[in-house]
Design a protein around this motif. Structure first.
Motif, PDB file in Angstrom:
ATOM      1  N   TRP A 140       0.834  -1.196   0.000  1.00 52.78           N
ATOM      2  CA  TRP A 140       0.000   0.000   0.000  1.00 52.78           C
ATOM      3  C   TRP A 140       0.874   1.253   0.000  1.00 52.78           C
ATOM      4  O   TRP A 140       0.605   2.199  -0.742  1.00 52.78           O
ATOM      5  N   LEU A 141       1.902   1.284   0.825  1.00 46.23           N
ATOM      6  CA  LEU A 141       2.763   2.468   0.923  1.00 46.23           C
ATOM      7  C   LEU A 141       3.451   2.802  -0.401  1.00 46.23           C
ATOM      8  O   LEU A 141       3.472   3.963  -0.819  1.00 46.23           O
ATOM      9  N   ILE A 142       3.989   1.790  -1.075  1.00 41.04           N
ATOM     10  CA  ILE A 142       4.678   2.029  -2.341  1.00 41.04           C
ATOM     11  C   ILE A 142       3.661   2.433  -3.413  1.00 41.04           C
ATOM     12  O   ILE A 142       3.892   3.371  -4.185  1.00 41.04           O
ATOM     13  N   TRP A 143       2.509   1.749  -3.451  1.00 39.93           N
ATOM     14  CA  TRP A 143       1.458   2.122  -4.404  1.00 39.93           C
ATOM     15  C   TRP A 143       1.012   3.563  -4.146  1.00 39.93           C
ATOM     16  O   TRP A 143       0.916   4.361  -5.074  1.00 39.93           O
ATOM     17  N   HIS A 144       0.743   3.888  -2.896  1.00 42.12           N
ATOM     18  CA  HIS A 144       0.241   5.216  -2.539  1.00 42.12           C
ATOM     19  C   HIS A 144       1.252   6.307  -2.885  1.00 42.12           C
ATOM     20  O   HIS A 144       0.881   7.331  -3.475  1.00 42.12           O
ATOM     21  N   LEU A 145       2.516   6.126  -2.558  1.00 41.70           N
ATOM     22  CA  LEU A 145       3.479   7.182  -2.866  1.00 41.70           C
ATOM     23  C   LEU A 145       3.606   7.363  -4.366  1.00 41.70           C
ATOM     24  O   LEU A 145       3.760   8.489  -4.851  1.00 41.70           O
ATOM     25  N   GLY A 146       3.506   6.281  -5.109  1.00 44.02           N
ATOM     26  CA  GLY A 146       3.507   6.408  -6.566  1.00 44.02           C
ATOM     27  C   GLY A 146       2.291   7.154  -7.068  1.00 44.02           C
ATOM     28  O   GLY A 146       2.387   8.026  -7.939  1.00 44.02           O
ATOM     29  N   ARG A 147       1.132   6.835  -6.496  1.00 43.18           N
ATOM     30  CA  ARG A 147      -0.104   7.511  -6.913  1.00 43.18           C
ATOM     31  C   ARG A 147      -0.057   8.992  -6.555  1.00 43.18           C
ATOM     32  O   ARG A 147      -0.497   9.835  -7.329  1.00 43.18           O
ATOM     33  N   VAL A 148       0.474   9.323  -5.377  1.00 44.37           N
ATOM     34  CA  VAL A 148       0.566  10.727  -4.962  1.00 44.37           C
ATOM     35  C   VAL A 148       1.474  11.496  -5.914  1.00 44.37           C
ATOM     36  O   VAL A 148       1.106  12.556  -6.430  1.00 44.37           O
ATOM     37  N   GLU A 149       2.670  10.976  -6.149  1.00 45.66           N
ATOM     38  CA  GLU A 149       3.601  11.664  -7.045  1.00 45.66           C
ATOM     39  C   GLU A 149       2.996  11.782  -8.439  1.00 45.66           C
ATOM     40  O   GLU A 149       3.053  12.850  -9.066  1.00 45.66           O
ATOM     41  N   ASP A 150       2.407  10.711  -8.916  1.00 46.73           N
ATOM     42  CA  ASP A 150       1.802  10.688 -10.243  1.00 46.73           C
ATOM     43  C   ASP A 150       0.692  11.741 -10.357  1.00 46.73           C
ATOM     44  O   ASP A 150       0.698  12.580 -11.259  1.00 46.73           O
ATOM     45  N   ALA A 151      -0.251  11.715  -9.427  1.00 46.16           N
ATOM     46  CA  ALA A 151      -1.396  12.635  -9.485  1.00 46.16           C
ATOM     47  C   ALA A 151      -0.966  14.089  -9.312  1.00 46.16           C
ATOM     48  O   ALA A 151      -1.430  14.972 -10.051  1.00 46.16           O
ATOM     49  N   GLN A 152      -0.104  14.351  -8.356  1.00 47.79           N
ATOM     50  CA  GLN A 152       0.315  15.729  -8.088  1.00 47.79           C
ATOM     51  C   GLN A 152       1.129  16.314  -9.238  1.00 47.79           C
ATOM     52  O   GLN A 152       0.912  17.453  -9.654  1.00 47.79           O
ATOM     53  N   LEU A 153       2.090  15.547  -9.737  1.00 49.79           N
ATOM     54  CA  LEU A 153       2.946  16.055 -10.811  1.00 49.79           C
ATOM     55  C   LEU A 153       2.193  16.160 -12.122  1.00 49.79           C
ATOM     56  O   LEU A 153       2.366  17.144 -12.850  1.00 49.79           O
ATOM     57  N   ALA A 154       1.359  15.184 -12.426  1.00 49.96           N
ATOM     58  CA  ALA A 154       0.592  15.250 -13.673  1.00 49.96           C
ATOM     59  C   ALA A 154      -0.312  16.476 -13.681  1.00 49.96           C
ATOM     60  O   ALA A 154      -0.387  17.193 -14.679  1.00 49.96           O
ATOM     61  N   SER A 155      -0.966  16.727 -12.559  1.00 52.80           N
ATOM     62  CA  SER A 155      -1.844  17.896 -12.470  1.00 52.80           C
ATOM     63  C   SER A 155      -1.053  19.191 -12.646  1.00 52.80           C
ATOM     64  O   SER A 155      -1.445  20.066 -13.427  1.00 52.80           O
ATOM     65  N   ALA A 156       0.056  19.311 -11.958  1.00 49.12           N
ATOM     66  CA  ALA A 156       0.866  20.530 -12.032  1.00 49.12           C
ATOM     67  C   ALA A 156       1.494  20.718 -13.406  1.00 49.12           C
ATOM     68  O   ALA A 156       1.686  21.845 -13.858  1.00 49.12           O
ATOM     69  N   ALA A 157       1.808  19.614 -14.070  1.00 48.41           N
ATOM     70  CA  ALA A 157       2.495  19.676 -15.362  1.00 48.41           C
ATOM     71  C   ALA A 157       1.527  19.709 -16.546  1.00 48.41           C
ATOM     72  O   ALA A 157       1.954  19.907 -17.683  1.00 48.41           O
ATOM     73  N   GLY A 158       0.245  19.467 -16.275  1.00 49.77           N
ATOM     74  CA  GLY A 158      -0.718  19.392 -17.364  1.00 49.77           C
ATOM     75  C   GLY A 158      -0.551  18.132 -18.189  1.00 49.77           C
ATOM     76  O   GLY A 158      -0.796  18.115 -19.400  1.00 49.77           O
ATOM     77  N   LEU A 159      -0.149  17.049 -17.540  1.00 50.14           N
ATOM     78  CA  LEU A 159       0.073  15.763 -18.203  1.00 50.14           C
ATOM     79  C   LEU A 159      -0.968  14.748 -17.753  1.00 50.14           C
ATOM     80  O   LEU A 159      -1.591  14.905 -16.708  1.00 50.14           O
TER      81      LEU A 159
END
Length: 166
Positions: free
Chosen positions: A43-62
């Motif tokens: 869960w921890l590894i999945w969650h940190l990946g999801r957090v980084e993915d969601a936050q960066l994609a949103s900020a980058a417009g990706l």
């Protein structure tokens, strides 16, 4: 040294720690919940990946790697496709299971997108407002640092959980 070089170094440390934490881990250790109700390594590894993915994609417009590269389907979790793990119940934490190779592949892909985005930044980009729901509004620089803080905590927790068997 430029700010983006520091960011690349910090995100690189998360990437290296995720890889080291998952290296050779067995399914029992990956799914064990410290204290019976703590978050599992999976869960921890999945969650940190999801957090980084969601936050960066949103900020980058990706697009998020999770959906754009088919990881949501590959994981096949009984969760909404856009779920990142915030506010999960104990049953939802239990539902996040995956082989270490799949967790690593997902985080590798997230890291690749993160690095590509950061490499293209200029110092002025860090002052760009990416979220007006807060007072003061959140800049890209603040969003990157908050994402780093969250992911560093979770990868440390995963490494700790793995070490409980050592």
């Amino acid at each position: 040294m430029e700010a983006k070089d520091l960011l690349l170094d910090a995100f690189g440390r998360i990437h290296a720690t995720v890889a080291a934490t998952l290296d050779g881990v067995d399914a029992r250790t990956l799914s064990r919940r410290p204290g019976g109700n703590g978050n599992s390594m999976a869960w921890l590894i999945w969650h940190l990946g999801r957090v980084e993915d969601a936050q960066l994609a949103s900020a980058a417009g990706l697009a998020q790697v999770w959906t754009a590269q088919g990881f949501a389907a590959r994981f096949g979790l009984p969760l909404p496709e856009r779920d990142t793990g915030y506010g999960h119940t104990s049953a939802q934490v239990d539902a996040v299971t995956a082989a270490p190779e799949l967790l690593a592949a997902y985080y590798d892909a997230v890291h690749e997108q993160t690095v590509g985005f950061i490499r293209g930044l200029d110092a002025v980009d860090l002052d760009r407002v990416v979220d007006t729901r807060w007072d003061p509004p959140v800049t890209l620089g603040v969003r990157l640092v908050s994402t780093l803080a969250d992911c560093l905590q979770h990868v440390g927790q995963a490494a700790y959980a793995r070490g409980l068997d050592a």
